[in-house]
Motif scaffolding. Structure first.
Motif, short mmCIF file in Angstrom:
data_model
loop_
_atom_site.label_atom_id
_atom_site.label_comp_id
_atom_site.label_asym_id
_atom_site.label_seq_id
_atom_site.Cartn_x
_atom_site.Cartn_y
_atom_site.Cartn_z
N ARG A 161 0.83 -1.21 0.00
CA ARG A 161 0.00 0.00 0.00
C ARG A 161 0.87 1.27 0.00
NH1 ARG A 161 -5.33 0.11 0.99
NH2 ARG A 161 -6.40 -1.87 1.29
N VAL A 202 2.45 1.52 -3.59
CA VAL A 202 1.43 1.84 -4.60
C VAL A 202 1.00 3.30 -4.48
CG1 VAL A 202 -0.99 1.47 -5.21
CG2 VAL A 202 0.56 -0.48 -4.99
N SER A 203 0.80 3.75 -3.24
CA SER A 203 0.34 5.13 -3.03
C SER A 203 1.48 6.14 -3.05
CB SER A 203 -0.41 5.23 -1.70
OG SER A 203 0.45 4.89 -0.62
N TYR A 213 -3.57 -5.17 -10.03
CA TYR A 213 -3.60 -3.73 -9.84
C TYR A 213 -3.36 -2.99 -11.15
CZ TYR A 213 -2.46 0.93 -8.18
OH TYR A 213 -2.44 2.28 -8.01
N ASP A 215 -7.35 -1.16 -8.77
CA ASP A 215 -8.09 -1.27 -7.52
C ASP A 215 -7.15 -1.72 -6.40
OD1 ASP A 215 -9.83 -1.65 -5.46
OD2 ASP A 215 -11.13 -3.09 -6.49
N ILE A 216 -6.88 -0.81 -5.47
CA ILE A 216 -5.92 -1.10 -4.41
C ILE A 216 -6.44 -2.15 -3.43
CG2 ILE A 216 -6.69 0.68 -2.77
CD1 ILE A 216 -3.69 1.32 -2.31
N ILE A 257 -4.92 -5.74 -2.81
CA ILE A 257 -3.82 -6.03 -1.88
C ILE A 257 -4.35 -6.74 -0.65
CG2 ILE A 257 -2.06 -5.02 -0.38
CD1 ILE A 257 -1.81 -2.73 -2.43
#
Length: 345
Positions: free
Chosen positions: A216, A219-220, A273, A278-279, A282
Protein backbone atom coordinates in the motif's frame (compact mmCIF):
# COMPACT_ATOMS: atom_id res chain seq x y z
CA UNK A 1 -5.20 -33.89 33.75
CA UNK A 2 -4.06 -31.69 30.87
CA UNK A 3 -4.58 -34.64 28.52
CA UNK A 4 -8.23 -34.88 29.55
CA UNK A 5 -8.63 -31.13 29.07
CA UNK A 6 -7.09 -31.24 25.61
CA UNK A 7 -9.31 -34.17 24.65
CA UNK A 8 -12.39 -32.29 25.82
CA UNK A 9 -11.65 -28.96 24.17
CA UNK A 10 -10.52 -30.62 20.93
CA UNK A 11 -13.77 -32.60 20.71
CA UNK A 12 -15.87 -29.57 21.64
CA UNK A 13 -14.25 -27.20 19.14
CA UNK A 14 -14.26 -29.72 16.30
CA UNK A 15 -17.98 -30.10 16.98
CA UNK A 16 -18.39 -26.33 16.87
CA UNK A 17 -16.39 -26.19 13.65
CA UNK A 18 -18.92 -28.56 12.08
CA UNK A 19 -21.68 -26.03 12.90
CA UNK A 20 -20.06 -23.24 10.86
CA UNK A 21 -21.32 -22.52 7.38
CA UNK A 22 -19.50 -24.26 4.56
CA UNK A 23 -18.53 -23.32 1.01
CA UNK A 24 -21.84 -24.82 -0.14
CA UNK A 25 -23.69 -22.59 2.32
CA UNK A 26 -21.73 -19.65 1.00
CA UNK A 27 -22.88 -20.37 -2.55
CA UNK A 28 -26.48 -20.41 -1.31
CA UNK A 29 -25.91 -17.16 0.56
CA UNK A 30 -24.80 -15.45 -2.63
CA UNK A 31 -28.14 -16.28 -4.26
CA UNK A 32 -30.12 -14.48 -1.57
CA UNK A 33 -32.01 -11.27 -2.34
CA UNK A 34 -32.58 -9.95 1.16
CA UNK A 35 -31.51 -10.32 4.78
CA UNK A 36 -34.18 -12.87 5.63
CA UNK A 37 -33.14 -15.12 2.75
CA UNK A 38 -29.55 -14.93 3.93
CA UNK A 39 -30.55 -16.03 7.42
CA UNK A 40 -32.83 -18.77 6.06
CA UNK A 41 -30.00 -20.21 3.97
CA UNK A 42 -27.76 -20.73 7.04
CA UNK A 43 -30.38 -21.39 9.73
CA UNK A 44 -28.91 -24.86 10.36
CA UNK A 45 -25.56 -23.35 11.36
CA UNK A 46 -24.75 -21.91 14.78
CA UNK A 47 -24.44 -18.35 13.54
CA UNK A 48 -27.60 -18.73 11.46
CA UNK A 49 -29.53 -19.89 14.53
CA UNK A 50 -28.18 -16.88 16.43
CA UNK A 51 -29.19 -14.40 13.72
CA UNK A 52 -32.63 -15.94 13.32
CA UNK A 53 -33.73 -14.70 16.72
CA UNK A 54 -32.57 -11.10 16.25
CA UNK A 55 -34.37 -7.98 15.13
CA UNK A 56 -32.03 -6.75 12.39
CA UNK A 57 -32.87 -3.36 10.91
CA UNK A 58 -29.54 -1.66 10.20
CA UNK A 59 -26.01 -2.81 9.43
CA UNK A 60 -24.70 -1.01 12.52
CA UNK A 61 -27.12 -3.08 14.58
CA UNK A 62 -26.19 -6.43 13.03
CA UNK A 63 -22.48 -5.59 13.07
CA UNK A 64 -22.59 -5.04 16.83
CA UNK A 65 -24.54 -8.28 17.31
CA UNK A 66 -22.01 -10.26 15.27
CA UNK A 67 -19.11 -8.95 17.34
CA UNK A 68 -20.96 -9.91 20.51
CA UNK A 69 -21.59 -13.35 19.07
CA UNK A 70 -17.88 -13.82 18.37
CA UNK A 71 -16.96 -12.62 21.85
CA UNK A 72 -19.48 -15.01 23.41
CA UNK A 73 -17.93 -17.91 21.49
CA UNK A 74 -14.51 -17.05 22.91
CA UNK A 75 -15.72 -16.46 26.47
CA UNK A 76 -17.44 -19.85 26.41
CA UNK A 77 -14.08 -21.57 25.87
CA UNK A 78 -12.61 -19.93 28.97
CA UNK A 79 -15.75 -20.79 30.94
CA UNK A 80 -15.09 -24.54 30.71
CA UNK A 81 -13.26 -25.50 33.90
CA UNK A 82 -11.23 -28.35 32.43
CA UNK A 83 -9.66 -26.32 29.62
CA UNK A 84 -5.89 -26.35 30.31
CA UNK A 85 -4.51 -23.17 31.86
CA UNK A 86 -2.06 -22.70 28.98
CA UNK A 87 -4.94 -22.68 26.51
CA UNK A 88 -6.75 -20.01 28.49
CA UNK A 89 -3.64 -17.83 28.58
CA UNK A 90 -2.90 -18.02 24.86
CA UNK A 91 -6.53 -17.26 24.04
CA UNK A 92 -6.51 -14.28 26.39
CA UNK A 93 -3.29 -13.00 24.81
CA UNK A 94 -4.80 -13.43 21.34
CA UNK A 95 -7.95 -11.39 22.04
CA UNK A 96 -5.95 -8.39 23.27
CA UNK A 97 -5.92 -7.30 19.62
CA UNK A 98 -9.57 -6.29 20.01
CA UNK A 99 -8.57 -4.16 23.00
CA UNK A 100 -5.95 -2.36 20.89
CA UNK A 101 -8.63 -1.51 18.31
CA UNK A 102 -10.87 -0.14 21.07
CA UNK A 103 -8.04 1.86 22.63
CA UNK A 104 -7.30 3.51 19.28
CA UNK A 105 -11.01 4.22 18.76
CA UNK A 106 -11.14 5.92 22.17
CA UNK A 107 -8.09 8.05 21.34
CA UNK A 108 -9.60 9.04 18.00
CA UNK A 109 -12.81 10.02 19.81
CA UNK A 110 -10.82 12.29 22.14
CA UNK A 111 -9.12 13.98 19.18
CA UNK A 112 -12.25 14.36 17.07
CA UNK A 113 -14.81 15.04 19.78
CA UNK A 114 -17.02 12.36 18.23
CA UNK A 115 -18.16 9.13 19.89
CA UNK A 116 -17.55 6.27 17.50
CA UNK A 117 -18.57 2.96 19.05
CA UNK A 118 -16.03 0.34 19.98
CA UNK A 119 -16.01 -3.39 19.28
CA UNK A 120 -17.92 -5.42 21.89
CA UNK A 121 -15.11 -7.93 22.31
CA UNK A 122 -11.92 -8.23 24.32
CA UNK A 123 -10.79 -7.76 27.91
CA UNK A 124 -12.07 -4.20 28.38
CA UNK A 125 -15.52 -5.15 27.09
CA UNK A 126 -15.68 -8.28 29.21
CA UNK A 127 -14.90 -6.18 32.28
CA UNK A 128 -17.88 -3.96 31.50
CA UNK A 129 -15.69 -0.94 30.78
CA UNK A 130 -15.96 -0.48 27.01
CA UNK A 131 -18.44 2.38 27.29
CA UNK A 132 -16.21 4.11 29.83
CA UNK A 133 -13.25 3.75 27.47
CA UNK A 134 -15.12 5.04 24.43
CA UNK A 135 -16.48 8.01 26.39
CA UNK A 136 -13.13 8.93 27.98
CA UNK A 137 -12.57 12.68 27.89
CA UNK A 138 -8.78 12.65 28.11
CA UNK A 139 -5.67 10.52 28.11
CA UNK A 140 -5.56 10.21 31.90
CA UNK A 141 -8.94 8.48 31.94
CA UNK A 142 -7.79 6.00 29.30
CA UNK A 143 -4.54 5.26 31.13
CA UNK A 144 -6.30 4.69 34.47
CA UNK A 145 -8.81 2.36 32.86
CA UNK A 146 -6.08 0.30 31.18
CA UNK A 147 -4.23 -0.13 34.45
CA UNK A 148 -7.46 -1.26 36.12
CA UNK A 149 -7.78 -4.22 33.72
CA UNK A 150 -4.08 -5.11 33.81
CA UNK A 151 -3.26 -3.62 30.43
CA UNK A 152 -0.48 -1.51 31.89
CA UNK A 153 1.93 -2.18 29.03
CA UNK A 154 -0.40 -0.38 26.65
CA UNK A 155 -1.02 2.41 29.16
CA UNK A 156 2.75 2.96 29.32
CA UNK A 157 2.85 3.30 25.53
CA UNK A 158 0.26 6.07 25.68
CA UNK A 159 2.28 7.85 28.34
CA UNK A 160 5.19 7.96 25.90
CA UNK A 161 3.02 10.00 23.52
CA UNK A 162 1.79 12.41 26.18
CA UNK A 163 1.79 16.16 25.61
CA UNK A 164 1.19 18.67 28.40
CA UNK A 165 -2.58 18.62 27.83
CA UNK A 166 -3.12 15.66 25.56
CA UNK A 167 -1.20 13.25 23.37
CA UNK A 168 0.52 13.13 20.02
CA UNK A 169 -1.80 11.76 17.36
CA UNK A 170 0.99 9.60 15.90
CA UNK A 171 0.03 6.98 18.47
CA UNK A 172 -2.98 6.20 16.28
CA UNK A 173 -0.83 5.15 13.32
CA UNK A 174 2.29 3.91 15.08
CA UNK A 175 2.42 0.16 15.68
CA UNK A 176 4.17 0.15 19.05
CA UNK A 177 1.12 -1.43 20.72
CA UNK A 178 1.03 -4.09 18.03
CA UNK A 179 4.75 -4.71 18.59
CA UNK A 180 4.01 -5.43 22.25
CA UNK A 181 0.99 -7.55 21.36
CA UNK A 182 2.81 -9.83 18.94
CA UNK A 183 5.94 -9.95 21.06
CA UNK A 184 3.93 -11.21 24.04
CA UNK A 185 1.87 -13.61 21.93
CA UNK A 186 4.91 -15.19 20.29
CA UNK A 187 6.79 -15.21 23.58
CA UNK A 188 4.05 -17.30 25.19
CA UNK A 189 4.38 -20.11 22.66
CA UNK A 190 7.79 -21.30 23.94
CA UNK A 191 6.46 -23.65 26.60
CA UNK A 192 3.25 -24.71 24.87
CA UNK A 193 2.48 -28.00 23.19
CA UNK A 194 2.74 -27.25 19.44
CA UNK A 195 4.30 -23.95 20.50
CA UNK A 196 6.64 -23.90 17.50
CA UNK A 197 3.62 -24.27 15.22
CA UNK A 198 1.77 -21.40 16.89
CA UNK A 199 4.87 -19.21 16.84
CA UNK A 200 5.19 -19.80 13.11
CA UNK A 201 1.51 -18.93 12.57
CA UNK A 202 1.76 -15.67 14.48
CA UNK A 203 4.95 -14.71 12.64
CA UNK A 204 3.36 -15.49 9.27
CA UNK A 205 0.42 -13.28 10.29
CA UNK A 206 2.97 -10.54 10.97
CA UNK A 207 4.49 -11.06 7.53
CA UNK A 208 1.08 -10.76 5.89
CA UNK A 209 0.30 -7.57 7.81
CA UNK A 210 3.67 -6.05 6.90
CA UNK A 211 3.36 -7.09 3.27
CA UNK A 212 0.06 -5.25 3.03
CA UNK A 213 1.66 -2.13 4.52
CA UNK A 214 4.60 -2.35 2.13
CA UNK A 215 2.45 -2.74 -0.99
CA UNK A 216 0.00 0.00 0.00
CA UNK A 217 2.86 2.37 0.79
CA UNK A 218 4.63 1.72 -2.51
CA UNK A 219 1.43 1.84 -4.60
CA UNK A 220 0.34 5.13 -3.03
CA UNK A 221 3.92 6.48 -3.26
CA UNK A 222 3.84 7.42 0.41
CA UNK A 223 6.93 8.47 2.31
CA UNK A 224 9.16 5.50 3.22
CA UNK A 225 8.92 6.71 6.83
CA UNK A 226 5.78 4.58 6.82
CA UNK A 227 8.19 1.83 7.83
CA UNK A 228 7.28 2.94 11.33
CA UNK A 229 3.89 1.32 10.70
CA UNK A 230 5.32 -2.15 10.18
CA UNK A 231 5.76 -4.63 13.02
CA UNK A 232 8.96 -6.40 14.02
CA UNK A 233 9.40 -10.14 14.46
CA UNK A 234 7.97 -11.70 11.32
CA UNK A 235 8.71 -15.11 9.77
CA UNK A 236 10.35 -14.40 6.41
CA UNK A 237 10.35 -10.59 6.25
CA UNK A 238 13.18 -9.12 8.29
CA UNK A 239 13.21 -5.45 9.31
CA UNK A 240 16.06 -4.86 6.84
CA UNK A 241 14.13 -6.46 3.97
CA UNK A 242 11.03 -4.43 4.83
CA UNK A 243 13.00 -1.17 4.72
CA UNK A 244 14.47 -2.22 1.39
CA UNK A 245 11.08 -3.01 -0.18
CA UNK A 246 9.58 0.26 1.04
CA UNK A 247 12.14 2.20 -1.00
CA UNK A 248 11.85 0.42 -4.38
CA UNK A 249 9.32 0.30 -7.20
CA UNK A 250 6.30 -2.00 -7.08
CA UNK A 251 7.46 -4.22 -9.95
CA UNK A 252 10.81 -4.82 -8.21
CA UNK A 253 9.34 -6.20 -4.98
CA UNK A 254 8.82 -9.85 -6.09
CA UNK A 255 12.53 -10.25 -6.83
CA UNK A 256 13.32 -9.36 -3.21
CA UNK A 257 11.12 -12.15 -1.84
CA UNK A 258 12.87 -15.49 -1.41
CA UNK A 259 9.73 -17.28 -0.24
CA UNK A 260 7.94 -18.48 -3.44
CA UNK A 261 4.44 -18.32 -1.93
CA UNK A 262 4.91 -14.67 -0.99
CA UNK A 263 6.46 -13.93 -4.36
CA UNK A 264 3.51 -15.48 -6.22
CA UNK A 265 0.86 -13.49 -4.38
CA UNK A 266 2.73 -10.21 -4.92
CA UNK A 267 3.03 -10.95 -8.64
CA UNK A 268 -0.70 -11.69 -8.72
CA UNK A 269 -1.44 -8.43 -6.90
CA UNK A 270 0.75 -6.39 -9.25
CA UNK A 271 -0.95 -7.91 -12.31
CA UNK A 272 -4.42 -7.28 -10.89
CA UNK A 273 -3.60 -3.73 -9.84
CA UNK A 274 -2.16 -2.87 -13.25
CA UNK A 275 -5.32 -4.24 -14.86
CA UNK A 276 -7.99 -2.61 -12.68
CA UNK A 277 -6.20 0.00 -10.58
CA UNK A 278 -8.09 -1.27 -7.52
CA UNK A 279 -5.92 -1.10 -4.41
CA UNK A 280 -8.32 -3.37 -2.50
CA UNK A 281 -6.75 -6.33 -4.31
CA UNK A 282 -3.82 -6.03 -1.88
CA UNK A 283 -5.90 -6.72 1.20
CA UNK A 284 -8.13 -9.36 -0.35
CA UNK A 285 -5.32 -11.39 -1.98
CA UNK A 286 -3.14 -11.39 1.12
CA UNK A 287 -6.03 -12.30 3.43
CA UNK A 288 -6.78 -15.32 1.25
CA UNK A 289 -3.13 -16.37 1.19
CA UNK A 290 -2.84 -15.98 4.96
CA UNK A 291 -5.88 -18.15 5.55
CA UNK A 292 -4.65 -20.77 3.10
CA UNK A 293 -1.26 -21.07 4.83
CA UNK A 294 -2.75 -21.13 8.32
CA UNK A 295 -5.38 -23.71 7.35
CA UNK A 296 -2.73 -26.07 5.98
CA UNK A 297 -0.71 -25.83 9.20
CA UNK A 298 -3.39 -25.69 11.88
CA UNK A 299 -6.44 -27.60 10.65
CA UNK A 300 -4.91 -31.07 11.24
CA UNK A 301 -3.89 -30.24 14.81
CA UNK A 302 -5.72 -31.75 17.80
CA UNK A 303 -5.05 -32.15 21.52
CA UNK A 304 -3.17 -28.85 21.83
CA UNK A 305 -3.72 -25.07 22.14
CA UNK A 306 -3.44 -24.93 18.33
CA UNK A 307 -7.03 -26.22 18.20
CA UNK A 308 -8.27 -23.11 19.99
CA UNK A 309 -6.37 -20.67 17.77
CA UNK A 310 -7.60 -22.46 14.64
CA UNK A 311 -11.20 -22.28 15.91
CA UNK A 312 -10.90 -18.55 16.66
CA UNK A 313 -9.46 -17.85 13.21
CA UNK A 314 -12.30 -19.80 11.59
CA UNK A 315 -14.89 -17.84 13.58
CA UNK A 316 -13.24 -14.55 12.61
CA UNK A 317 -13.38 -15.55 8.94
CA UNK A 318 -17.01 -16.64 9.28
CA UNK A 319 -17.94 -13.31 10.88
CA UNK A 320 -15.99 -11.40 8.23
CA UNK A 321 -17.81 -13.17 5.40
CA UNK A 322 -21.29 -12.74 6.86
CA UNK A 323 -20.60 -9.06 7.58
CA UNK A 324 -19.58 -8.47 3.97
CA UNK A 325 -22.63 -10.31 2.65
CA UNK A 326 -25.12 -8.53 4.93
CA UNK A 327 -23.54 -5.12 4.20
CA UNK A 328 -23.80 -5.76 0.47
CA UNK A 329 -27.43 -6.82 0.52
CA UNK A 330 -28.38 -3.90 2.80
CA UNK A 331 -26.64 -1.53 0.36
CA UNK A 332 -28.39 -3.16 -2.64
CA UNK A 333 -25.13 -4.48 -4.07
CA UNK A 334 -25.34 -7.64 -6.18
CA UNK A 335 -23.83 -10.38 -4.04
CA UNK A 336 -21.92 -11.95 -6.93
CA UNK A 337 -19.94 -8.70 -7.07
CA UNK A 338 -18.42 -9.41 -3.67
CA UNK A 339 -17.58 -13.09 -4.19
CA UNK A 340 -13.88 -12.34 -4.73
CA UNK A 341 -13.75 -10.47 -1.44
CA UNK A 342 -14.81 -13.52 0.57
CA UNK A 343 -12.31 -15.85 2.20
CA UNK A 344 -13.39 -19.46 1.82
CA UNK A 345 -12.15 -22.74 3.23
Amino acid sequence: MAGIGYAFISAYLKGEEAKMFSSDDLNALLQADNVQEIIDSIRDTDIGSYLEGLDINTFVNVDEKLWKYLNDCLVRIVWFQNVPKADRKILQAYVYKYDILNIKTALQNILSGEKTKGIPAGTIYNNGLLEDLINAENLDEVVRLLHSVKLGEYANVLEEYRLEEGFRKEVLTNTIMEDIYYGNLIGMTGKLKDGAVLSRIFKITLDMTNLQTILRTVVSESNPSSAGQTISGGYMLSDELIRDMLSIKLQDIPARLNYPVYQSVVEEIIAGYKKDGDISIIHESIEKLKFSIIREILSPKIMSPAVIIWYVILKEIEIRNIRLILKAVMDNVQLEEIRNYLVTA
